[in-house]
Design a protein around this motif. Structure first.
Motif, PDB file in Angstrom:
ATOM      1  N   ALA A  27     -41.124  47.756  11.146  1.00 18.12           N
ATOM      2  CA  ALA A  27     -42.172  46.545  11.293  1.00 18.12           C
ATOM      3  C   ALA A  27     -42.980  47.170   9.853  1.00 18.12           C
ATOM      4  CB  ALA A  27     -43.591  47.166  12.512  1.00 18.12           C
ATOM      5  N   LEU A  28     -43.178  46.351   9.201  1.00 13.13           N
ATOM      6  CA  LEU A  28     -44.294  46.231   7.427  1.00 13.13           C
ATOM      7  C   LEU A  28     -45.047  47.000   7.465  1.00 13.13           C
ATOM      8  CD1 LEU A  28     -44.539  45.910   5.471  1.00 13.13           C
ATOM      9  CD2 LEU A  28     -46.565  44.417   5.593  1.00 13.13           C
ATOM     10  N   PRO A  29     -44.990  48.619   7.023  1.00  9.44           N
ATOM     11  CA  PRO A  29     -46.068  50.093   6.591  1.00  9.44           C
ATOM     12  C   PRO A  29     -47.761  49.315   6.133  1.00  9.44           C
ATOM     13  CG  PRO A  29     -43.930  50.090   5.640  1.00  9.44           C
ATOM     14  CD  PRO A  29     -43.629  49.269   5.677  1.00  9.44           C
ATOM     15  N   LEU A  30     -47.942  49.720   7.162  1.00  7.55           N
ATOM     16  CA  LEU A  30     -49.826  50.209   6.785  1.00  7.55           C
ATOM     17  C   LEU A  30     -50.161  50.766   5.200  1.00  7.55           C
ATOM     18  CD1 LEU A  30     -52.723  48.711   6.159  1.00  7.55           C
ATOM     19  CD2 LEU A  30     -52.983  49.907   8.398  1.00  7.55           C
ATOM     20  N   VAL A  31     -50.148  50.471   3.919  1.00  7.01           N
ATOM     21  CA  VAL A  31     -50.678  51.000   2.943  1.00  7.01           C
ATOM     22  C   VAL A  31     -51.741  50.660   2.640  1.00  7.01           C
ATOM     23  CG1 VAL A  31     -50.284  52.062   0.660  1.00  7.01           C
ATOM     24  CG2 VAL A  31     -48.317  51.151   1.822  1.00  7.01           C
ATOM     25  N   GLN A  32     -52.948  52.472   3.098  1.00  8.07           N
ATOM     26  CA  GLN A  32     -54.094  52.498   2.961  1.00  8.07           C
ATOM     27  C   GLN A  32     -54.397  52.817   1.406  1.00  8.07           C
ATOM     28  OE1 GLN A  32     -56.367  50.370   5.453  1.00  8.07           O
ATOM     29  NE2 GLN A  32     -58.287  50.447   3.974  1.00  8.07           N
ATOM     30  N   SER A  33     -54.591  52.740   0.319  1.00  8.17           N
ATOM     31  CA  SER A  33     -54.800  53.620  -0.934  1.00  8.17           C
ATOM     32  C   SER A  33     -55.675  53.125  -1.711  1.00  8.17           C
ATOM     33  CB  SER A  33     -53.823  54.711  -0.995  1.00  8.17           C
ATOM     34  OG  SER A  33     -53.635  55.055  -2.051  1.00  8.17           O
ATOM     35  N   SER A  34     -56.076  53.718  -2.291  1.00  7.85           N
ATOM     36  CA  SER A  34     -56.598  52.763  -4.201  1.00  7.85           C
ATOM     37  C   SER A  34     -56.165  53.701  -4.899  1.00  7.85           C
ATOM     38  CB  SER A  34     -58.904  52.924  -3.566  1.00  7.85           C
ATOM     39  OG  SER A  34     -58.426  54.707  -4.049  1.00  7.85           O
ATOM     40  N   MET A  35     -55.376  54.587  -5.023  1.00 10.46           N
ATOM     41  CA  MET A  35     -55.401  55.132  -5.765  1.00 10.46           C
ATOM     42  C   MET A  35     -53.391  55.084  -6.028  1.00 10.46           C
ATOM     43  SD  MET A  35     -58.037  57.858  -7.254  1.00 10.46           S
ATOM     44  CE  MET A  35     -57.916  58.716  -6.054  1.00 10.46           C
ATOM     45  N   TYR A  36     -52.641  55.668  -6.892  1.00  6.95           N
ATOM     46  CA  TYR A  36     -51.482  55.820  -7.477  1.00  6.95           C
ATOM     47  C   TYR A  36     -50.734  56.977  -7.941  1.00  6.95           C
ATOM     48  CZ  TYR A  36     -51.175  51.171  -4.437  1.00  6.95           C
ATOM     49  OH  TYR A  36     -51.346  49.500  -3.819  1.00  6.95           O
ATOM     50  N   HIS A  37     -50.094  57.591  -7.895  1.00  7.71           N
ATOM     51  CA  HIS A  37     -49.277  58.651  -8.565  1.00  7.71           C
ATOM     52  C   HIS A  37     -48.675  58.135  -9.850  1.00  7.71           C
ATOM     53  CE1 HIS A  37     -47.564  62.576  -9.428  1.00  7.71           C
ATOM     54  NE2 HIS A  37     -46.474  62.100  -9.306  1.00  7.71           N
ATOM     55  N   LEU A  38     -49.795  58.288 -10.681  1.00 10.09           N
ATOM     56  CA  LEU A  38     -49.268  57.869 -12.009  1.00 10.09           C
ATOM     57  C   LEU A  38     -49.116  58.465 -13.619  1.00 10.09           C
ATOM     58  CD1 LEU A  38     -47.981  54.706 -12.719  1.00 10.09           C
ATOM     59  CD2 LEU A  38     -51.053  54.067 -13.804  1.00 10.09           C
ATOM     60  N   PRO A  39     -48.374  59.361 -13.739  1.00  8.83           N
ATOM     61  CA  PRO A  39     -48.285  60.083 -15.204  1.00  8.83           C
ATOM     62  C   PRO A  39     -47.428  59.307 -15.652  1.00  8.83           C
ATOM     63  CG  PRO A  39     -45.904  61.070 -12.499  1.00  8.83           C
ATOM     64  CD  PRO A  39     -47.104  59.991 -12.283  1.00  8.83           C
ATOM     65  N   GLY A  40     -47.829  59.677 -17.262  1.00  8.16           N
ATOM     66  CA  GLY A  40     -47.619  59.030 -18.242  1.00  8.16           C
ATOM     67  C   GLY A  40     -47.731  57.173 -17.992  1.00  8.16           C
ATOM     68  N   LEU A  41     -47.090  56.658 -18.517  1.00  6.78           N
ATOM     69  CA  LEU A  41     -47.631  54.903 -19.326  1.00  6.78           C
ATOM     70  C   LEU A  41     -47.599  54.638 -17.695  1.00  6.78           C
ATOM     71  CD1 LEU A  41     -46.177  54.746 -22.462  1.00  6.78           C
ATOM     72  CD2 LEU A  41     -48.396  54.894 -21.860  1.00  6.78           C
ATOM     73  N   PRO A  42     -49.499  53.780 -17.789  1.00  4.31           N
ATOM     74  CA  PRO A  42     -48.442  52.855 -15.829  1.00  4.31           C
ATOM     75  C   PRO A  42     -47.526  52.005 -16.172  1.00  4.31           C
ATOM     76  CG  PRO A  42     -50.019  52.068 -17.901  1.00  4.31           C
ATOM     77  CD  PRO A  42     -49.826  52.858 -18.498  1.00  4.31           C
ATOM     78  N   GLU A  43     -47.113  52.008 -17.697  1.00  2.50           N
ATOM     79  CA  GLU A  43     -45.376  50.629 -17.354  1.00  2.50           C
ATOM     80  C   GLU A  43     -46.034  49.277 -15.803  1.00  2.50           C
ATOM     81  OE1 GLU A  43     -42.312  53.691 -16.591  1.00  2.50           O
ATOM     82  OE2 GLU A  43     -42.167  53.233 -18.943  1.00  2.50           O
ATOM     83  N   ASP A  44     -44.797  48.947 -15.657  1.00  2.00           N
ATOM     84  CA  ASP A  44     -44.851  47.946 -14.298  1.00  2.00           C
ATOM     85  C   ASP A  44     -44.986  47.947 -12.836  1.00  2.00           C
ATOM     86  OD1 ASP A  44     -44.752  45.517 -16.045  1.00  2.00           O
ATOM     87  OD2 ASP A  44     -42.483  46.233 -15.632  1.00  2.00           O
ATOM     88  N   PHE A  45     -46.370  49.924 -13.437  1.00  2.00           N
ATOM     89  CA  PHE A  45     -45.984  50.838 -11.199  1.00  2.00           C
ATOM     90  C   PHE A  45     -47.442  50.126 -10.820  1.00  2.00           C
ATOM     91  CE2 PHE A  45     -42.302  52.986 -13.232  1.00  2.00           C
ATOM     92  CZ  PHE A  45     -41.743  53.485 -12.301  1.00  2.00           C
ATOM     93  N   PRO A  46     -47.268  50.349  -9.845  1.00  2.00           N
ATOM     94  CA  PRO A  46     -48.712  50.196  -8.647  1.00  2.00           C
ATOM     95  C   PRO A  46     -49.337  50.763  -9.383  1.00  2.00           C
ATOM     96  CG  PRO A  46     -47.045  49.929  -7.400  1.00  2.00           C
ATOM     97  CD  PRO A  46     -46.383  50.261  -8.394  1.00  2.00           C
ATOM     98  N   ASN A  47     -51.102  50.595 -10.383  1.00  2.03           N
ATOM     99  CA  ASN A  47     -52.166  52.031 -10.385  1.00  2.03           C
ATOM    100  C   ASN A  47     -53.509  51.764  -9.469  1.00  2.03           C
ATOM    101  OD1 ASN A  47     -53.753  49.441 -12.171  1.00  2.03           O
ATOM    102  ND2 ASN A  47     -51.326  49.054 -12.914  1.00  2.03           N
TER     103      ASN A  47
END
Length: 377
Positions: A27-47
């Motif tokens: 089953a698809l997980p429910l991701v309930q977050s407004s922030m993401y772990h983002l060290p360094g440059l954001p590049e193409d990661f969720p931000n």
């Protein structure tokens, strides 16, 4: 003309499963977050939660399979319509909308877009092509129209609008990608209120935009990101879950509607009826050429407003409510919202109940409203 085909639903049900690693949830997980772990440059990661969300990403992947086109999800059908219109219109442009379509689209256009310098023109569906499309930047289609169930020739209109230098947007809420595929007929953008049969359980507001035009897609995506018109992860999760049963629900609803429309058409209490699947319906010939299914909506008219109210409110297997497309059959008298219809006009949304039980409930309710009032002794 493009062949009318449905998406491969077996493949659809295994879209997620084909890419799972050992031990991951089916089953698809429910991701309930407004922030993401983002060290360094954001590049193409969720931000940031306004820009991206893993639950949305999986939902949009599923929607894209159904539409055979890139998709973006929104927190309601009107949010999707707003995004498509605001991303493609500017001051000085002309917009054509159906005068007998969903009234909220007209209000958005006339009360808000017009203030920003967009000229809004309305035409009835039956006369939509009269006057041509020269000078229109955007032509908004709704076929079948809601609630009258009149049809537009998508291929002819899309071609004419393109030749005139405009783009087309089609609201496909009433039929879904399983019942009709506007992009295959040259339409530039599809919008949908997934609150209805796509989610199917009357518990989530959602919508989506689909287009095969990369420039339009990028403009709509930018509109969503900077306007903040984003869905909640919980609603995205609910829609994804609803999509997994869309095929079986939609088949049941459309099959039942076809049978019920035939019976309603022959009932003496019914003054008039519209359902594109009926052979004598004015839209039947066109529906056969561009629709995969005839849908689950039936519009019919009784003799009086009082009879219509009594039918809706007394039928044991009908919920008197606005909106449509849920597993529960529902109906409403659309004149109460100001639609230009007979006061006794009913929009019926056929649900997933066993069809013979539905017909028995409809028959009993029609019998009650057809009886002459008793005279006291």
């Amino acid at each position: 003309m493009t062949q009318r085909t449905s998406p491969n639903m077996g493949e659809f049900l295994h879209l997620r499963g084909q890419n799972l690693s050992k031990g991951e949830p089916i089953a698809l997980p429910l991701v309930q977050s407004s922030m993401y772990h983002l060290p360094g440059l954001p590049e193409d990661f969720p931000n940031y939660g306004r820009v991206s969300n893993p639950t949305w990403t999986q939902l949009e992947h599923a929607l894209a399979h159904l539409e055979v086109a890139p998709c973006l999800c929104f927190p309601s059908g009107m949010a999707a319509i707003s995004a498509a219109l605001f991303a493609t219109l500017k001051a000085g442009d002309r917009l054509l909308v159906p005068a007998d379509g969903y009234y909220v689209t007209r209000i958005l256009s006339s009360q808000f877009l017009a203030k920003f310098g967009v000229e809004v023109v309305e035409r009835d569906t039956a006369e939509f092509t009269e006057g041509g499309f020269d000078g229109f930047s955007v032509v908004f289609l709704e076929t079948p129209s809601n609630p009258g169930l009149d049809l537009l020739d998508m291929s002819a209109i899309a071609s004419a609008v393109r030749d005139a230098g405009g783009i087309t947007i089609c609201d496909n809420t009433t039929l879904t990608p399983l019942g009709q595929r506007p992009l295959d007929y040259g339409v530039d953008i599809v919008v949908s209120s997934d609150t209805k049969s796509m989610a199917g359980h009357s518990d989530a507001l959602m919508g989506h935009v689909a287009t095969r035009n990369p420039e339009i897609f990028n403009a709509v995506e930018e509109w969503r990101k900077f306007s903040g018109c984003i869905p909640g992860p919980q609603e995205a999760w609910l829609l994804h879950r609803g999509l997994e049963t869309l095929d079986v629900r939609y088949d049941r609803m459309c099959t039942s509607a076809a049978l019920l429309a035939e019976r309603l058409a022959n009932h003496p209490a019914v003054k008039s009826i519209r359902f594109p699947g009926l052979e004598n319906d004015p839209a039947h010939a066109l529906a056969k050429t561009q629709q995969i299914r005839f849908g689950f909506l039936i519009s019919f008219t009784l003799e009086t407003e009082a009879q219509a109210e009594e039918f809706i409110n007394s039928c044991a297997l009908l919920r008197p409510t606005t909106s449509f497309g849920g597993v529960h059959s529902s109906a409403e008298r659309r004149a109460r919202w100001g639609d230009a219809v007979d006061p006794a006009f009913i929009r019926l949304s056929v649900g997933c109940e066993p069809v013979e039980e539905l017909w028995q409930a409809f028959s009993e309710a029609l019998e009650r409203v057809s009886k002459e009032p008793t005279v006291s002794s």
